[in-house]
Design a protein around this motif. Structure first.
Motif, PDB file in Angstrom:
ATOM      1  N   TYR A   1     -10.189   7.422   8.421  1.00 46.95           N
ATOM      2  CA  TYR A   1     -11.091   8.511   8.027  1.00 46.95           C
ATOM      3  C   TYR A   1     -12.264   8.444   8.997  1.00 46.95           C
ATOM      4  O   TYR A   1     -13.169   7.622   8.812  1.00 46.95           O
TER       5      TYR A   1
ATOM      6  N   ALA B   1      -8.855   2.837   7.153  1.00 52.79           N
ATOM      7  CA  ALA B   1      -8.531   2.560   5.744  1.00 52.79           C
ATOM      8  C   ALA B   1      -7.218   1.813   5.603  1.00 52.79           C
ATOM      9  O   ALA B   1      -7.051   1.023   4.673  1.00 52.79           O
TER      10      ALA B   1
ATOM     11  N   GLY C   1     -11.603  -0.686  -2.536  1.00 57.67           N
ATOM     12  CA  GLY C   1     -11.748  -0.223  -1.154  1.00 57.67           C
ATOM     13  C   GLY C   1     -10.736  -0.820  -0.197  1.00 57.67           C
ATOM     14  O   GLY C   1     -10.812  -0.600   1.016  1.00 57.67           O
TER      15      GLY C   1
ATOM     16  N   GLY D   1      -7.649  -0.048   0.210  1.00 52.92           N
ATOM     17  CA  GLY D   1      -6.771   0.957   0.813  1.00 52.92           C
ATOM     18  C   GLY D   1      -5.566   1.337  -0.039  1.00 52.92           C
ATOM     19  O   GLY D   1      -4.661   2.018   0.428  1.00 52.92           O
ATOM     20  N   LYS D   2      -5.573   0.943  -1.308  1.00 56.26           N
ATOM     21  CA  LYS D   2      -4.408   1.167  -2.173  1.00 56.26           C
ATOM     22  C   LYS D   2      -4.139   2.660  -2.404  1.00 56.26           C
ATOM     23  O   LYS D   2      -3.020   3.141  -2.232  1.00 56.26           O
TER      24      LYS D   2
ATOM     25  N   THR E   1      -5.291   5.108  -0.669  1.00 60.56           N
ATOM     26  CA  THR E   1      -4.998   5.725   0.629  1.00 60.56           C
ATOM     27  C   THR E   1      -3.522   5.536   0.980  1.00 60.56           C
ATOM     28  O   THR E   1      -2.885   6.445   1.536  1.00 60.56           O
TER      29      THR E   1
ATOM     30  N   GLN F   1      -5.575   8.604 -10.371  1.00 58.59           N
ATOM     31  CA  GLN F   1      -6.488   7.782 -11.169  1.00 58.59           C
ATOM     32  C   GLN F   1      -7.064   8.584 -12.319  1.00 58.59           C
ATOM     33  O   GLN F   1      -7.215   8.088 -13.425  1.00 58.59           O
TER      34      GLN F   1
ATOM     35  N   GLU G   1      -3.280   3.182 -10.909  1.00 58.80           N
ATOM     36  CA  GLU G   1      -4.078   2.648 -12.021  1.00 58.80           C
ATOM     37  C   GLU G   1      -3.711   3.271 -13.371  1.00 58.80           C
ATOM     38  O   GLU G   1      -4.574   3.822 -14.067  1.00 58.80           O
TER      39      GLU G   1
HETATM   40  N1  ATP Z   1     -11.869  10.770   1.934  1.00 60.91           N
HETATM   41  C1  ATP Z   1     -12.389   9.671   2.479  1.00 60.91           C
HETATM   42  N2  ATP Z   1     -13.269   9.756   3.491  1.00 60.91           N
HETATM   43  C2  ATP Z   1     -13.790   8.651   4.068  1.00 60.91           C
HETATM   44  N3  ATP Z   1     -13.489   7.396   3.687  1.00 60.91           N
HETATM   45  C3  ATP Z   1     -12.626   7.248   2.673  1.00 60.91           C
HETATM   46  C4  ATP Z   1     -12.030   8.360   2.011  1.00 60.91           C
HETATM   47  N4  ATP Z   1     -11.202   7.892   1.050  1.00 60.91           N
HETATM   48  C5  ATP Z   1     -11.272   6.560   1.097  1.00 60.91           C
HETATM   49  N5  ATP Z   1     -12.127   6.166   2.065  1.00 60.91           N
HETATM   50  C6  ATP Z   1     -12.441   4.780   2.453  1.00 60.91           C
HETATM   51  O1  ATP Z   1     -11.203   4.161   2.780  1.00 60.91           O
HETATM   52  C7  ATP Z   1     -11.181   2.823   2.300  1.00 60.91           C
HETATM   53  C8  ATP Z   1     -10.018   2.645   1.332  1.00 60.91           C
HETATM   54  O2  ATP Z   1     -10.278   3.399   0.152  1.00 60.91           O
HETATM   55  P1  ATP Z   1      -9.228   3.500  -1.038  1.00 60.91           P
HETATM   56  O3  ATP Z   1      -9.783   4.441  -2.053  1.00 60.91           O
HETATM   57  O4  ATP Z   1      -7.897   3.786  -0.496  1.00 60.91           O
HETATM   58  O5  ATP Z   1      -9.242   2.002  -1.606  1.00 60.91           O
HETATM   59  P2  ATP Z   1      -8.664   1.460  -2.984  1.00 60.91           P
HETATM   60  O6  ATP Z   1      -8.083   0.121  -2.673  1.00 60.91           O
HETATM   61  O7  ATP Z   1      -7.776   2.456  -3.611  1.00 60.91           O
HETATM   62  O8  ATP Z   1      -9.988   1.265  -3.843  1.00 60.91           O
HETATM   63  P3  ATP Z   1     -10.216   1.277  -5.443  1.00 60.91           P
HETATM   64  O9  ATP Z   1      -9.560   0.047  -5.977  1.00 60.91           O
HETATM   65  O10 ATP Z   1     -11.700   1.219  -5.562  1.00 60.91           O
HETATM   66  O11 ATP Z   1      -9.623   2.549  -5.978  1.00 60.91           O
HETATM   67  C9  ATP Z   1     -12.548   2.564   1.672  1.00 60.91           C
HETATM   68  O12 ATP Z   1     -13.372   1.991   2.655  1.00 60.91           O
HETATM   69  C10 ATP Z   1     -13.017   3.963   1.308  1.00 60.91           C
HETATM   70  O13 ATP Z   1     -14.432   4.023   1.283  1.00 60.91           O
END
Ligand code: ATP
Length: 276
Positions: A13, A18, A39, A41-42, A44, A84, A170
């Motif tokens: 991003y 990510a 954060g 990346g799950k 994503t 989620q 989740e």
């Molecule tokens: N649309 C976006 N624009 C910019 N950065 C993003 C975007 N979506 C996610 N990120 C960033 O990408 C990284 C991975 O985020 P992601 O939501 O995939 O993590 P996650 O493991 O699912 O977190 P959580 O357990 O909090 O849901 C993080 O640093 C997040 O801030």
């Protein structure tokens, strides 16, 4: 046989990497957990697999290349997901919410009839309701549901489409301990029945208790992958979770004043990281 095969997927991003070169396979009837701190990346990863974000790398479903396909085309091929926050059609009943995903376009129905494999929308919805133990809520309006019930309906709705793989983002958030355990039993049964599942959740008891295989992400990279018993004692995983206070001494290590016992490592990933 791999139903879902993901190889070296990366997502950025802007300047945020990510996901970096993440690979993950889900076999027929397998329940694979995808965990990691907030954060990591799950989500994503699921967005990349389902086509909601642009990703580099290769993805296959039942051996067919998904690369470059839009989300609806991936869904048609048998890739389903939950979100989620479970968005339901508030004015419809639970059964009606499921029938919308169970109902295929007419050409699809014709093909199913020709091949003798047609499952009617009502029947697919009923099977999905039964799989999640939601029969008694079939005629309730979506707006009457509790947060936990909404999550379960979201899972049932994904199942109603008759998918090959369901990515669950989740599903236990908002459920109490007993509800989460019951969800776990039902997810295990769904996998044992042949539907492959990819489970993201912060409830470590749930993930470690029901998954065949667990993949751990940190800062967008895979830091561990293996059976739950192996992953929960992996030093890299323990270190990743330390910041979230997710590591506790085992009873054995407490007994021995923190010294690793002869039975195994002194620490295991046991508790739930801070939810996002
Ligand atoms: N649309 C976006 N624009 C910019 N950065 C993003 C975007 N979506 C996610 N990120 C960033 O990408 C990284 C991975 O985020 P992601 O939501 O995939 O993590 P996650 O493991 O699912 O977190 P959580 O357990 O909090 O849901 C993080 O640093 C997040 O801030």
């Amino acid at each position: 046989m791999n139903v879902l095969s993901v190889q070296s997927v990366s997502v950025s991003y802007g300047g945020v990497h990510a996901l970096s070169e993440v690979s993950l396979d889900v076999e027929q009837g397998q329940l694979v957990g995808l965990i990691g701190p907030n954060g990591a990346g799950k989500t994503t990863f699921v967005d990349a697999v389902t086509g909601l974000v642009t990703a580099r790398g290769r993805m296959k479903l039942d051996g067919q290349d998904l690369t470059g396909l839009p989300p609806h085309a991936r869904a048609r091929r048998g890739l389903a997901r939950t979100f989620q926050s479970s968005e339901l059609f508030e004015d419809l009943t639970v059964a009606e919410n499921l029938q919308i995903t169970a109902d295929r376009p007419s050409w699809w129905r014709a093909l199913g009839e020709t091949l003798g494999r047609r499952v009617s929308p009502n029947s697919a919805a009923a099977q999905a309701l039964s799989a999640l133990g939601l029969e008694d809520l079939a005629h309730a309006s979506a707006h009457q549901l509790s947060q936990g019930q909404r999550k379960l309906v979201g899972v049932a709705r994904a199942l109603a489409a008759g998918p090959r793989v369901v990515c669950l983002d989740e599903p236990a958030a908002g459920l109490d301990t007993a509800e989460s355990a019951e969800l776990g039993r039902r997810l295990r049964a769904i996998a044992d029945d042949g539907t492959s599942l990819l489970l993201i959740d912060h409830d470590m008891s749930l993930v470690m208790g029901i998954c065949d295989h667990v993949v751990v992400l940190e800062f967008g990279k895979v830091i561990a992958s293996g059976p739950p018993a192996q992953v929960r004692t992996d030093p890299a995983v323990i270190t990743a979770y330390l910041g979230a206070s997710a590591v506790q001494p085992t009873a054995a290590s407490r007994q021995h004043g923190g010294t690793p016992s002869a039975d195994g490592p002194s620490k295991v990933v046991t508790t739930t990281p801070e939810p996002s």
